[in-house]
Motif scaffolding. Structure first.
Motif, PDB file in Angstrom:
ATOM      1  N   VAL A  66       0.841  -1.198   0.000  1.00 37.38           N
ATOM      2  CA  VAL A  66       0.000   0.000   0.000  1.00 37.38           C
ATOM      3  C   VAL A  66       0.876   1.248   0.000  1.00 37.38           C
ATOM      4  N   THR A  67       1.916   1.262   0.820  1.00 38.60           N
ATOM      5  CA  THR A  67       2.833   2.405   0.892  1.00 38.60           C
ATOM      6  C   THR A  67       3.513   2.637  -0.455  1.00 38.60           C
ATOM      7  N   ILE A  68       3.957   1.575  -1.097  1.00 42.82           N
ATOM      8  CA  ILE A  68       4.616   1.691  -2.403  1.00 42.82           C
ATOM      9  C   ILE A  68       3.639   2.229  -3.441  1.00 42.82           C
ATOM     10  N   SER A  69       2.409   1.737  -3.414  1.00 40.91           N
ATOM     11  CA  SER A  69       1.401   2.191  -4.367  1.00 40.91           C
ATOM     12  C   SER A  69       1.093   3.685  -4.182  1.00 40.91           C
ATOM     13  N   ARG A  70       0.934   4.107  -2.934  1.00 33.18           N
ATOM     14  CA  ARG A  70       0.685   5.530  -2.665  1.00 33.18           C
ATOM     15  C   ARG A  70       1.842   6.395  -3.137  1.00 33.18           C
ATOM     16  N   ALA A  71       3.054   5.953  -2.859  1.00 33.76           N
ATOM     17  CA  ALA A  71       4.231   6.717  -3.283  1.00 33.76           C
ATOM     18  C   ALA A  71       4.287   6.817  -4.804  1.00 33.76           C
ATOM     19  N   SER A  72       3.957   5.736  -5.489  1.00 36.16           N
ATOM     20  CA  SER A  72       3.960   5.746  -6.946  1.00 36.16           C
ATOM     21  C   SER A  72       2.944   6.743  -7.486  1.00 36.16           C
ATOM     22  N   HIS A  73       1.753   6.762  -6.890  1.00 32.71           N
ATOM     23  CA  HIS A  73       0.727   7.709  -7.326  1.00 32.71           C
ATOM     24  C   HIS A  73       1.149   9.155  -7.058  1.00 32.71           C
ATOM     25  N   LEU A  74       1.768   9.411  -5.912  1.00 30.58           N
ATOM     26  CA  LEU A  74       2.228  10.771  -5.590  1.00 30.58           C
ATOM     27  C   LEU A  74       3.284  11.248  -6.579  1.00 30.58           C
ATOM     28  N   VAL A  75       4.237  10.389  -6.882  1.00 26.30           N
ATOM     29  CA  VAL A  75       5.312  10.763  -7.808  1.00 26.30           C
ATOM     30  C   VAL A  75       4.749  10.983  -9.212  1.00 26.30           C
ATOM     31  N   THR A  76       3.807  10.127  -9.619  1.00 29.22           N
ATOM     32  CA  THR A  76       3.192  10.287 -10.936  1.00 29.22           C
ATOM     33  C   THR A  76       2.427  11.608 -11.016  1.00 29.22           C
ATOM     34  N   ALA A  77       1.651  11.914  -9.967  1.00 27.87           N
ATOM     35  CA  ALA A  77       0.887  13.166  -9.953  1.00 27.87           C
ATOM     36  C   ALA A  77       1.816  14.370  -9.986  1.00 27.87           C
ATOM     37  N   ARG A  78       2.910  14.333  -9.241  1.00 25.04           N
ATOM     38  CA  ARG A  78       3.867  15.450  -9.230  1.00 25.04           C
ATOM     39  C   ARG A  78       4.496  15.633 -10.607  1.00 25.04           C
ATOM     40  N   CYS A  79       4.860  14.526 -11.234  1.00 23.67           N
ATOM     41  CA  CYS A  79       5.476  14.593 -12.559  1.00 23.67           C
ATOM     42  C   CYS A  79       4.492  15.173 -13.567  1.00 23.67           C
ATOM     43  N   MET A  80       3.246  14.711 -13.519  1.00 20.99           N
ATOM     44  CA  MET A  80       2.239  15.229 -14.443  1.00 20.99           C
ATOM     45  C   MET A  80       1.995  16.723 -14.207  1.00 20.99           C
ATOM     46  N   ASP A  82       4.128  18.878 -13.071  1.00 19.84           N
ATOM     47  CA  ASP A  82       5.295  19.611 -13.577  1.00 19.84           C
ATOM     48  C   ASP A  82       5.182  19.848 -15.082  1.00 19.84           C
ATOM     49  N   PHE A  83       4.464  18.980 -15.788  1.00 19.33           N
ATOM     50  CA  PHE A  83       4.291  19.138 -17.226  1.00 19.33           C
ATOM     51  C   PHE A  83       2.949  19.789 -17.571  1.00 19.33           C
ATOM     52  N   GLY A  84       2.282  20.304 -16.550  1.00 18.48           N
ATOM     53  CA  GLY A  84       1.038  21.023 -16.799  1.00 18.48           C
ATOM     54  C   GLY A  84      -0.174  20.141 -16.982  1.00 18.48           C
ATOM     55  N   LEU A  85      -0.081  18.896 -16.593  1.00 21.62           N
ATOM     56  CA  LEU A  85      -1.206  17.984 -16.725  1.00 21.62           C
ATOM     57  C   LEU A  85      -1.856  17.745 -15.366  1.00 21.62           C
ATOM     58  N   GLN A  86      -3.093  17.295 -15.401  1.00 20.11           N
ATOM     59  CA  GLN A  86      -3.796  16.994 -14.158  1.00 20.11           C
ATOM     60  C   GLN A  86      -3.898  15.482 -14.009  1.00 20.11           C
ATOM     61  N   ALA A  87      -3.485  14.991 -12.852  1.00 22.39           N
ATOM     62  CA  ALA A  87      -3.538  13.557 -12.581  1.00 22.39           C
ATOM     63  C   ALA A  87      -4.986  13.117 -12.418  1.00 22.39           C
ATOM     64  N   PRO A  88      -5.315  11.934 -12.874  1.00 19.75           N
ATOM     65  CA  PRO A  88      -6.687  11.445 -12.750  1.00 19.75           C
ATOM     66  C   PRO A  88      -7.084  11.189 -11.297  1.00 19.75           C
TER      67      PRO A  88
END
Length: 88
Positions: A66-80, A82-88
């Motif tokens: 669960v911790t790994i999954s949450r971290a993955s979602h946070l990093v993906t949202a931050r990356c998106m 940074d490129f001006g996109l909105q995470a789902p």
């Protein structure tokens, strides 16, 4: 004695060495009537849960997954973001 061309001498020596070593390993130098070594207790496996694989000890626990999954979602949202996109 005929001489081999200069480039083929090492190859011929290699082939000869392999042939000699393979002949020496094929000789039946042990006892002919020896019995197989004794085995220990052989476990009976009734259920798949009884099988452990070499990498099973490295799998994350449910909490860690669960911790790994949450971290993955946070990093993906931050990356998106940074490129001006909105995470789902």
């Amino acid at each position: 004695m005929p001489m081999l061309p200069r480039g083929r001498t090492p190859l011929a020596l290699t082939v000869l060495a392999v042939a000699v070593s393979s002949l020496s390993t094929c000789s039946g130098g042990g006892q002919a009537n020896s019995s197989p070594p004794p085995t220990g207790r052989v476990p009976v496996i009734d259920r798949p849960e009884q099988i452990t694989l070499p990498l099973d000890g490295y799998k994350p626990t449910a909490e860690q997954a669960v911790t790994i999954s949450r971290a993955s979602h946070l990093v993906t949202a931050r990356c998106m973001r940074d490129f001006g996109l909105q995470a789902p």
